[in-house]
Design an enzyme around this catalytic site. Structure first.
Site, PDB file in Angstrom:
ATOM      1  N   LYS A  14       0.838  -1.207   0.000  1.00  0.00           N
ATOM      2  CA  LYS A  14       0.000   0.000   0.000  1.00  0.00           C
ATOM      3  C   LYS A  14       0.876   1.261   0.000  1.00  0.00           C
ATOM      4  O   LYS A  14       0.674   2.163  -0.807  1.00  0.00           O
ATOM      5  CB  LYS A  14      -0.918   0.029   1.247  1.00  0.00           C
ATOM      6  CG  LYS A  14      -1.777  -1.220   1.400  1.00  0.00           C
ATOM      7  CD  LYS A  14      -2.667  -1.156   2.616  1.00  0.00           C
ATOM      8  CE  LYS A  14      -1.956  -1.155   3.966  1.00  0.00           C
ATOM      9  NZ  LYS A  14      -1.242  -2.412   4.290  1.00  0.00           N
ATOM     10  N   ARG A  89      -9.734   0.865   8.631  1.00  0.00           N
ATOM     11  CA  ARG A  89      -9.358  -0.500   8.991  1.00  0.00           C
ATOM     12  C   ARG A  89     -10.462  -1.220   9.742  1.00  0.00           C
ATOM     13  O   ARG A  89     -10.296  -2.379  10.095  1.00  0.00           O
ATOM     14  CB  ARG A  89      -8.137  -0.439   9.907  1.00  0.00           C
ATOM     15  CG  ARG A  89      -6.813  -0.698   9.220  1.00  0.00           C
ATOM     16  CD  ARG A  89      -5.758  -0.484  10.278  1.00  0.00           C
ATOM     17  NE  ARG A  89      -4.559  -1.212  10.069  1.00  0.00           N
ATOM     18  CZ  ARG A  89      -3.485  -0.733   9.465  1.00  0.00           C
ATOM     19  NH1 ARG A  89      -3.499   0.457   8.925  1.00  0.00           N
ATOM     20  NH2 ARG A  89      -2.391  -1.454   9.397  1.00  0.00           N
ATOM     21  N   ARG A 128      12.044  -5.455   5.397  1.00  0.00           N
ATOM     22  CA  ARG A 128      11.814  -4.052   5.024  1.00  0.00           C
ATOM     23  C   ARG A 128      12.592  -3.058   5.899  1.00  0.00           C
ATOM     24  O   ARG A 128      12.730  -3.242   7.088  1.00  0.00           O
ATOM     25  CB  ARG A 128      10.328  -3.757   5.164  1.00  0.00           C
ATOM     26  CG  ARG A 128      10.020  -2.277   5.094  1.00  0.00           C
ATOM     27  CD  ARG A 128       8.575  -1.984   5.083  1.00  0.00           C
ATOM     28  NE  ARG A 128       7.879  -2.418   6.269  1.00  0.00           N
ATOM     29  CZ  ARG A 128       6.574  -2.268   6.438  1.00  0.00           C
ATOM     30  NH1 ARG A 128       5.853  -1.732   5.481  1.00  0.00           N
ATOM     31  NH2 ARG A 128       6.002  -2.663   7.535  1.00  0.00           N
ATOM     32  N   ARG A 163      11.289  -0.861  11.353  1.00  0.00           N
ATOM     33  CA  ARG A 163      10.120  -0.617  12.199  1.00  0.00           C
ATOM     34  C   ARG A 163      10.085  -1.598  13.360  1.00  0.00           C
ATOM     35  O   ARG A 163      10.372  -2.772  13.197  1.00  0.00           O
ATOM     36  CB  ARG A 163       8.836  -0.749  11.358  1.00  0.00           C
ATOM     37  CG  ARG A 163       8.331   0.586  10.876  1.00  0.00           C
ATOM     38  CD  ARG A 163       7.256   0.463   9.853  1.00  0.00           C
ATOM     39  NE  ARG A 163       6.093  -0.275  10.288  1.00  0.00           N
ATOM     40  CZ  ARG A 163       4.979  -0.370   9.563  1.00  0.00           C
ATOM     41  NH1 ARG A 163       4.894   0.241   8.402  1.00  0.00           N
ATOM     42  NH2 ARG A 163       3.955  -1.069  10.003  1.00  0.00           N
ATOM     43  N   ARG A 174      -0.686  -8.462  13.680  1.00  0.00           N
ATOM     44  CA  ARG A 174      -1.157  -7.523  12.635  1.00  0.00           C
ATOM     45  C   ARG A 174      -1.998  -8.252  11.592  1.00  0.00           C
ATOM     46  O   ARG A 174      -3.017  -7.742  11.129  1.00  0.00           O
ATOM     47  CB  ARG A 174       0.037  -6.836  11.965  1.00  0.00           C
ATOM     48  CG  ARG A 174       0.659  -5.778  12.857  1.00  0.00           C
ATOM     49  CD  ARG A 174       2.087  -5.465  12.451  1.00  0.00           C
ATOM     50  NE  ARG A 174       2.198  -4.832  11.154  1.00  0.00           N
ATOM     51  CZ  ARG A 174       3.344  -4.708  10.493  1.00  0.00           C
ATOM     52  NH1 ARG A 174       4.465  -5.175  11.012  1.00  0.00           N
ATOM     53  NH2 ARG A 174       3.376  -4.117   9.320  1.00  0.00           N
TER      54      ARG A 174
HETATM   55  P1  AP5 Z   1       4.887  -1.601   1.861  1.00  0.00           P
HETATM   56  O1  AP5 Z   1       4.557  -0.788   0.647  1.00  0.00           O
HETATM   57  O2  AP5 Z   1       5.553  -0.930   3.004  1.00  0.00           O
HETATM   58  O3  AP5 Z   1       3.567  -2.377   2.374  1.00  0.00           O
HETATM   59  P2  AP5 Z   1       2.319  -1.835   3.175  1.00  0.00           P
HETATM   60  O4  AP5 Z   1       1.121  -2.514   2.611  1.00  0.00           O
HETATM   61  O5  AP5 Z   1       2.300  -0.335   3.197  1.00  0.00           O
HETATM   62  O6  AP5 Z   1       2.640  -2.439   4.590  1.00  0.00           O
HETATM   63  P3  AP5 Z   1       2.610  -1.837   6.068  1.00  0.00           P
HETATM   64  O7  AP5 Z   1       3.354  -2.803   6.928  1.00  0.00           O
HETATM   65  O8  AP5 Z   1       3.099  -0.417   6.103  1.00  0.00           O
HETATM   66  O9  AP5 Z   1       1.104  -1.888   6.375  1.00  0.00           O
HETATM   67  P4  AP5 Z   1       0.453  -1.938   7.738  1.00  0.00           P
HETATM   68  O10 AP5 Z   1      -0.967  -1.808   7.297  1.00  0.00           O
HETATM   69  O11 AP5 Z   1       0.765  -3.093   8.600  1.00  0.00           O
HETATM   70  O12 AP5 Z   1       1.115  -0.715   8.528  1.00  0.00           O
HETATM   71  P5  AP5 Z   1       0.628   0.744   8.910  1.00  0.00           P
HETATM   72  O13 AP5 Z   1       1.791   1.625   8.902  1.00  0.00           O
HETATM   73  O14 AP5 Z   1      -0.600   1.138   8.150  1.00  0.00           O
HETATM   74  O15 AP5 Z   1       5.755  -2.843   1.369  1.00  0.00           O
HETATM   75  C1  AP5 Z   1       6.318  -3.765   2.291  1.00  0.00           C
HETATM   76  C2  AP5 Z   1       7.674  -4.279   1.773  1.00  0.00           C
HETATM   77  O16 AP5 Z   1       7.466  -4.991   0.567  1.00  0.00           O
HETATM   78  C3  AP5 Z   1       8.679  -3.164   1.444  1.00  0.00           C
HETATM   79  O17 AP5 Z   1       9.979  -3.582   1.792  1.00  0.00           O
HETATM   80  C4  AP5 Z   1       8.571  -2.979  -0.081  1.00  0.00           C
HETATM   81  O18 AP5 Z   1       9.777  -2.541  -0.648  1.00  0.00           O
HETATM   82  C5  AP5 Z   1       8.216  -4.415  -0.508  1.00  0.00           C
HETATM   83  N1  AP5 Z   1       7.335  -4.429  -1.690  1.00  0.00           N
HETATM   84  C6  AP5 Z   1       6.242  -3.644  -1.918  1.00  0.00           C
HETATM   85  N2  AP5 Z   1       5.689  -3.943  -3.119  1.00  0.00           N
HETATM   86  C7  AP5 Z   1       6.438  -4.957  -3.638  1.00  0.00           C
HETATM   87  C8  AP5 Z   1       6.378  -5.730  -4.848  1.00  0.00           C
HETATM   88  N3  AP5 Z   1       5.408  -5.510  -5.757  1.00  0.00           N
HETATM   89  N4  AP5 Z   1       7.289  -6.697  -5.046  1.00  0.00           N
HETATM   90  C9  AP5 Z   1       8.268  -6.930  -4.129  1.00  0.00           C
HETATM   91  N5  AP5 Z   1       8.402  -6.243  -2.958  1.00  0.00           N
HETATM   92  C10 AP5 Z   1       7.492  -5.261  -2.722  1.00  0.00           C
HETATM   93  O19 AP5 Z   1       0.118   0.508  10.425  1.00  0.00           O
HETATM   94  C11 AP5 Z   1       1.029   0.245  11.462  1.00  0.00           C
HETATM   95  C12 AP5 Z   1       0.275   0.191  12.793  1.00  0.00           C
HETATM   96  O20 AP5 Z   1      -0.324   1.474  13.060  1.00  0.00           O
HETATM   97  C13 AP5 Z   1      -0.890  -0.793  12.861  1.00  0.00           C
HETATM   98  O21 AP5 Z   1      -0.461  -2.103  13.204  1.00  0.00           O
HETATM   99  C14 AP5 Z   1      -1.752  -0.154  13.974  1.00  0.00           C
HETATM  100  O22 AP5 Z   1      -1.211  -0.388  15.247  1.00  0.00           O
HETATM  101  C15 AP5 Z   1      -1.609   1.330  13.681  1.00  0.00           C
HETATM  102  N6  AP5 Z   1      -2.640   1.831  12.739  1.00  0.00           N
HETATM  103  C16 AP5 Z   1      -2.399   2.412  11.524  1.00  0.00           C
HETATM  104  N7  AP5 Z   1      -3.544   2.757  10.936  1.00  0.00           N
HETATM  105  C17 AP5 Z   1      -4.546   2.381  11.759  1.00  0.00           C
HETATM  106  C18 AP5 Z   1      -5.970   2.450  11.678  1.00  0.00           C
HETATM  107  N8  AP5 Z   1      -6.574   2.986  10.611  1.00  0.00           N
HETATM  108  N9  AP5 Z   1      -6.699   1.952  12.723  1.00  0.00           N
HETATM  109  C19 AP5 Z   1      -6.094   1.440  13.817  1.00  0.00           C
HETATM  110  N10 AP5 Z   1      -4.752   1.341  13.946  1.00  0.00           N
HETATM  111  C20 AP5 Z   1      -3.971   1.804  12.932  1.00  0.00           C
END
Ligand code: AP5
Length: 216
Positions: A14, A89, A128, A163, A174
């Site tokens: 994402k 979410r 990552r 992270r 997660r």
């Molecule tokens: P990346 O693009 O970083 O993936 P992502 O989907 O953004 O993954 P996240 O881990 O950031 O999502 P998340 O939803 O767990 O975390 P968030 O920060 O929202 O890609 C991942 C890796 O893969 C990278 O190394 C990239 O280079 C590689 N990659 C990408 N595309 C690729 C491809 N096509 N081929 C090969 N490699 C590839 O949330 C973190 C925490 O915050 C949550 O756990 C929660 O505690 C809190 N939080 C955030 N939002 C909310 C909410 N709305 N409600 C409640 N709690 C929340």
């Protein structure tokens, strides 16, 4: 103007896709994960409140994240549209977003579900890291920087950051939170005729081009 949600489990890509879309089209990326990490870094009251929850991999309360999004939607200058990354979410967050967009006279255009199998997600998350200076995302095997200590994009030295929640224990929680609380949104947006599914396996460019086709 287009407003788009990128929906998918941790590691689905994402953030990667959102950054590329913003760069190409001038969208504003609203990532609740980034906002919460920023609050942690600043040691604000909010940051202290959410630090342990995030490290464990659990969801922060609806009230907190809806408040963050509300603030951005009402203050951000934006003529191209928003990309919601990691929000909503829960069903309560989805309802709140619908109401907030209505309040500012906007609507949601598409919800892109990026789907990737769990095994691949674990590999992506565990390798990552990011540049804390410019935010560029790397992966130790699929996208390493040319020089192991220098960011390819901004040239900063020794700014790579792993992270706290990118470990196997937090990732299990997660993923559980995704399947329990977030995956019902797939049915929700399907019922609202907004859902578009994109296979998140493939190169970053291939996936980007599929999303651009949806937007065109
Ligand atoms: P990346 O693009 O970083 O993936 P992502 O989907 O953004 O993954 P996240 O881990 O950031 O999502 P998340 O939803 O767990 O975390 P968030 O920060 O929202 O890609 C991942 C890796 O893969 C990278 O190394 C990239 O280079 C590689 N990659 C990408 N595309 C690729 C491809 N096509 N081929 C090969 N490699 C590839 O949330 C973190 C925490 O915050 C949550 O756990 C929660 O505690 C809190 N939080 C955030 N939002 C909310 C909410 N709305 N409600 C409640 N709690 C929340």
């Amino acid at each position: 103007m287009k407003n788009l949600i990128l929906l998918g489990p941790p590691g689905a890509g994402k953030g990667t896709q959102a950054r590329n879309l913003c760069e190409a089209f001038g969208f504003v990326q609203l990532s609740t994960g980034d906002m919460l990490r920023e609050a942690k870094k600043d040691q604000s009251e909010l940051g202290k409140k959410v630090a342990n929850i995030m490290a464990r991999g659990e969801l922060v309360t609806d009230e907190i994240v809806i408040g963050l999004i509300e603030k951005k939607l009402t203050n951000e200058e934006n003529s191209k549209g928003f990309i919601f990354d990691g929000f909503p979410r829960t069903l309560a967050q989805a309802d709140a977003l619908r109401d907030l967009l209505e309040t500012i006279g906007q609507k949601l255009d598409h919800v892109v579900e990026l789907y990737v199998d769990d095994e691949k997600l674990v590999q992506r998350i565990i390798g990552r890291f990011t540049c804390s200076s410019c935010g560029e995302l790397y992966h130790k095997t699929t996208k390493p920087p040319k020089n192991p200590s220098i960011c390819d994009i901004c040239g900063s030295k020794d700014t790579f950051n792993y992270r706290q929640d990118d470990n196997e224990d937090s990732l299990k929680i997660r993923l559980l939170a995704y399947y329990r609380d977030t995956s019902p949104l797939i049915g929700y947006y399907h019922a609202h005729n907004k859902l578009r599914k994109v296979n998140g396996l493939g190169s970053v460019d291939e996936i980007q081009s599929k999303i651009r086709n949806i937007l065109s």
